[in-house]
Design a protein around this motif. Structure first.
Motif, short mmCIF file in Angstrom:
data_model
loop_
_atom_site.label_atom_id
_atom_site.label_comp_id
_atom_site.label_asym_id
_atom_site.label_seq_id
_atom_site.Cartn_x
_atom_site.Cartn_y
_atom_site.Cartn_z
N LEU A 260 -11.28 69.36 31.81
CA LEU A 260 -12.66 69.69 32.18
C LEU A 260 -13.71 69.32 31.14
O LEU A 260 -14.87 69.66 31.28
CB LEU A 260 -12.76 71.18 32.53
CG LEU A 260 -11.99 71.58 33.79
CD1 LEU A 260 -12.03 73.09 34.00
CD2 LEU A 260 -12.56 70.87 35.02
N ALA A 261 -13.34 68.66 30.07
CA ALA A 261 -14.26 68.07 29.09
C ALA A 261 -15.34 69.02 28.62
O ALA A 261 -16.52 68.89 29.00
CB ALA A 261 -14.90 66.80 29.69
N PRO A 262 -15.00 69.98 27.75
CA PRO A 262 -16.01 70.91 27.23
C PRO A 262 -16.95 70.29 26.22
O PRO A 262 -17.91 70.93 25.78
CB PRO A 262 -15.16 72.01 26.57
CG PRO A 262 -13.92 71.28 26.14
CD PRO A 262 -13.65 70.27 27.23
N LEU B 229 -10.39 74.67 24.07
CA LEU B 229 -9.10 73.97 24.11
C LEU B 229 -8.44 74.12 25.47
O LEU B 229 -7.80 73.19 25.97
CB LEU B 229 -8.19 74.51 23.00
CG LEU B 229 -8.56 74.12 21.57
CD1 LEU B 229 -7.74 74.90 20.57
CD2 LEU B 229 -8.37 72.61 21.36
N MET B 230 -8.58 75.30 26.08
CA MET B 230 -8.04 75.50 27.43
C MET B 230 -8.74 74.59 28.43
O MET B 230 -8.09 73.94 29.26
CB MET B 230 -8.21 76.96 27.85
CG MET B 230 -7.36 77.95 27.08
SD MET B 230 -7.65 79.65 27.66
CE MET B 230 -6.83 80.59 26.36
N LEU B 231 -10.05 74.54 28.36
CA LEU B 231 -10.80 73.68 29.28
C LEU B 231 -10.41 72.22 29.10
O LEU B 231 -10.23 71.48 30.08
CB LEU B 231 -12.31 73.86 29.05
CG LEU B 231 -12.90 75.22 29.47
CD1 LEU B 231 -14.31 75.36 28.92
CD2 LEU B 231 -12.89 75.37 30.99
N GLU B 232 -10.28 71.80 27.85
CA GLU B 232 -9.88 70.42 27.58
C GLU B 232 -8.49 70.15 28.14
O GLU B 232 -8.23 69.10 28.74
CB GLU B 232 -9.91 70.16 26.08
CG GLU B 232 -9.64 68.70 25.71
CD GLU B 232 -9.83 68.45 24.24
OE1 GLU B 232 -10.78 67.73 23.88
OE2 GLU B 232 -9.02 68.97 23.44
N GLY B 233 -7.56 71.11 27.97
CA GLY B 233 -6.22 70.95 28.52
C GLY B 233 -6.20 70.87 30.02
O GLY B 233 -5.30 70.27 30.62
N LEU B 234 -7.20 71.47 30.66
CA LEU B 234 -7.31 71.43 32.11
C LEU B 234 -8.10 70.20 32.59
O LEU B 234 -8.35 70.06 33.79
CB LEU B 234 -8.00 72.71 32.62
CG LEU B 234 -7.21 74.01 32.38
CD1 LEU B 234 -8.08 75.22 32.68
CD2 LEU B 234 -5.95 74.04 33.24
N ASN C 179 -21.72 75.18 23.57
CA ASN C 179 -22.93 74.41 23.87
C ASN C 179 -23.10 74.24 25.38
O ASN C 179 -22.32 74.77 26.18
CB ASN C 179 -22.90 73.05 23.16
CG ASN C 179 -21.79 72.15 23.67
OD1 ASN C 179 -20.94 72.57 24.47
ND2 ASN C 179 -21.77 70.91 23.20
N ASP C 180 -24.12 73.47 25.77
CA ASP C 180 -24.42 73.30 27.20
C ASP C 180 -23.28 72.60 27.94
O ASP C 180 -22.97 72.94 29.08
CB ASP C 180 -25.72 72.49 27.36
CG ASP C 180 -26.95 73.27 26.94
OD1 ASP C 180 -26.85 74.52 26.88
OD2 ASP C 180 -27.99 72.64 26.66
N LYS C 181 -22.64 71.63 27.29
CA LYS C 181 -21.55 70.91 27.96
C LYS C 181 -20.36 71.84 28.20
O LYS C 181 -19.69 71.76 29.23
CB LYS C 181 -21.12 69.70 27.15
CG LYS C 181 -20.25 68.74 27.96
CD LYS C 181 -20.19 67.37 27.33
CE LYS C 181 -19.41 66.41 28.24
NZ LYS C 181 -19.31 65.07 27.63
#
Length: 485
Positions: free
Chosen positions: A416-418, A409-414, A426-428
């Motif tokens: 960065l499309a996890p 969720l942090m990556l998505e908020g930044l 996962n790999d993504k």
């Protein structure tokens, strides 16, 4: 009103933890009520009635004598008496009724006109657990990710189970710059550790600005002694700049002085209309009416969430019901009782703060344990509610759990499309971690160690504070712009 001649306050007891402890959200009358003129003693019984029967007094005295004479260890007389008072008040099963010893009572009386050191959060004791009512806006607690309804299980390794609220808060209090390692229980997740660095908590309660389109915004952090004057001054300044609509933000505002909120509401509630009502245990109601107000010619929006409590709810309810304002955001906390502080009666500098009345909105609605629902419900982006990462282990590909979900969720908020936010690494997700690490000068391993976790938390905290992500504010501002066209 039936406390005529008395001052009615709502005190914010911050977990400011130089502070002490009756750290519960309360709408408090600092000086005691007296019903003597109505045939009741100040302690609630009929005039002339003794507080205890002879048998009850004998039972209490015998218990103390047995402790003093027979208990294995010598006992501190004051500690035993204070314990008896705590026990009686605890039997009421009311988190807002508390006893404060001399030191705690002094801090309670001083706190509205001081600057405090601590973590900056409002707490109560519910079912024997220390529960966060609301982190103070801009406080170390808010910046560290503490949220409304978090349960504080331990502080620096010391468990809080079985402690009074006063004792628990004394464990958390500390000097500026020191660390409070809090073990937090949050619904639906494993307990986590949150490190909060204590700091000064200044009482700067009002901030205003003019947004695009001549939409004024006033942020109220709490209601204390100078809040009403500052609010009126800043409101007047916005009006002099040609303000066309107003947004009042009381999100995560745990309350404060009733006197302050009443003075502020008189700017908006027409003369003679009720601002708030109170009701005693016999069902008697009295109203606080607006004096001299004429209302405002511009539309008003109020931002609320589940950290908006007590005085904030009084403001939101009065503006909604008596001034035509619209509420945006989430349901409020739901604190609708009034406490009275008895200090002179105890005679030694300690005090008892006891629930004696309920407060109601202008239309007579009791919000206790229900809260006030917004006219327009708006949820913030998912990353606003992420939990700090536990940092117990390095997060790697193929791992599964709450830490992974919060990290995603942090990556998505930044941005960065996890790839997913369901808690499977996962790999993504690993590629998104590498991108973050590269952009922040960290080894691009694709694994989340302590340093990466800390950087992620710092980055997402910055994004949360950025107004461009504030969907509740955006929705309210857009509604105000439409209203003035």
């Amino acid at each position: 009103m039936f406390w005529k001649g008395r001052n009615l306050y709502i005190f914010v007891a911050f977990l400011l933890l130089a502070m002490f402890a009756s750290s519960v959200l309360t709408l408090t009358i600092v000086k005691p009520l007296s019903y003597a003129s109505e045939g009741r003693s100040v302690f609630g019984g009929k005039t002339g009635e003794s507080g205890f029967t002879a048998q009850e007094l004998k039972k209490l005295s015998t218990t103390y004598e047995l402790i003093q004479g027979q208990f294995l260890h010598e006992v501190d007389r004051t500690k035993v008496i204070d314990g008896a008072i705590h026990g009686m008040l605890g039997a009421l099963d009311d988190p807002y009724t508390t006893y404060m010893d001399q030191e705690e009572a002094k801090q309670f009386n001083d706190m509205l006109s001081s600057k405090f050191q601590g973590i900056g959060a409002e707490v109560s004791l519910e079912d024997g657990r220390v529960k966060v009512v609301s982190p103070i806006k801009g406080s170390p607690a808010e910046k560290a990710g503490i949220r409304t309804n978090d349960i504080i299980l331990s502080v620096n390794g010391e468990k809080l189970d079985g402690l009074t609220l006063s004792e628990a808060v004394m464990k958390i209090r500390g000097d500026k710059g020191s660390q409070a390692k809090l073990q937090i229980s949050r619904a639906g997740a494993e307990p986590i550790e949150v490190v909060v660095v204590r700091d000064d908590i200044p009482i700067e309660t009002v901030h205003s600005e003019m947004l695009e389109g001549q939409i004024g915004k006033i942020d109220i952090r709490e209601f204390v002694q100078n809040t009403a004057k500052t609010f009126k001054d800043q409101l007047k300044a916005l009006e002099n700049q040609g303000m066309k609509a107003l947004v009042i933000d009381v999100r995560n505002d745990p309350g404060g002085m009733l006197q302050a909120v009443v003075e502020m509401l008189e700017e908006f509630v027409p003369n003679g209309k009720p601002i708030v009502q109170v009701e005693d245990r016999n069902g008697r109601r009295e109203q606080t009416l607006s004096k001299g107000g004429s209302g405002k010619p511009y539309p008003i929006a109020v931002l609320i969430n589940n950290g908006s409590a007590s005085a904030s709810e009084i403001m939101a309810g009065a503006l909604q019901e008596a001034a035509g304002a619209k509420l945006f955001g989430e349901k409020t906390y739901g604190k609708g009782t009034v406490q009275v502080t008895y200090q002179q009666e105890l005679g030694d500098g300690s005090n008892i703060k006891m629930t004696v009345m309920k407060w109601l909105t202008p239309n007579g609605n009791w919000v206790h344990q229900k809260g006030i629902a917004p006219d327009v419900a708006v949820e913030q982006p998912a990353f606003f509610k992420v939990s700090p990462l536990s940092k117990k282990t390095t997060l790697k590909a193929d791992m599964l759990g709450d830490d992974v979900k919060n990290m995603q969720l942090m990556l998505e908020g930044l941005g960065l499309a996890p790839g997913r936010t369901d808690g499977y690494f996962n790999d993504k997700t690993a590629q998104a971690v590498k991108s973050f690490q590269s952009a922040n000068g960290l080894p691009a391993t694709g694994e989340v160690d302590v340093k990466t976790a800390q950087k992620l938390e710092e980055a997402i905290a910055k994004e949360i504070r950025d107004p461009k992500h504030d969907l509740q504010l955006k929705t309210a501002v857009e509604a105000m712009r439409k209203a003035v066209k």
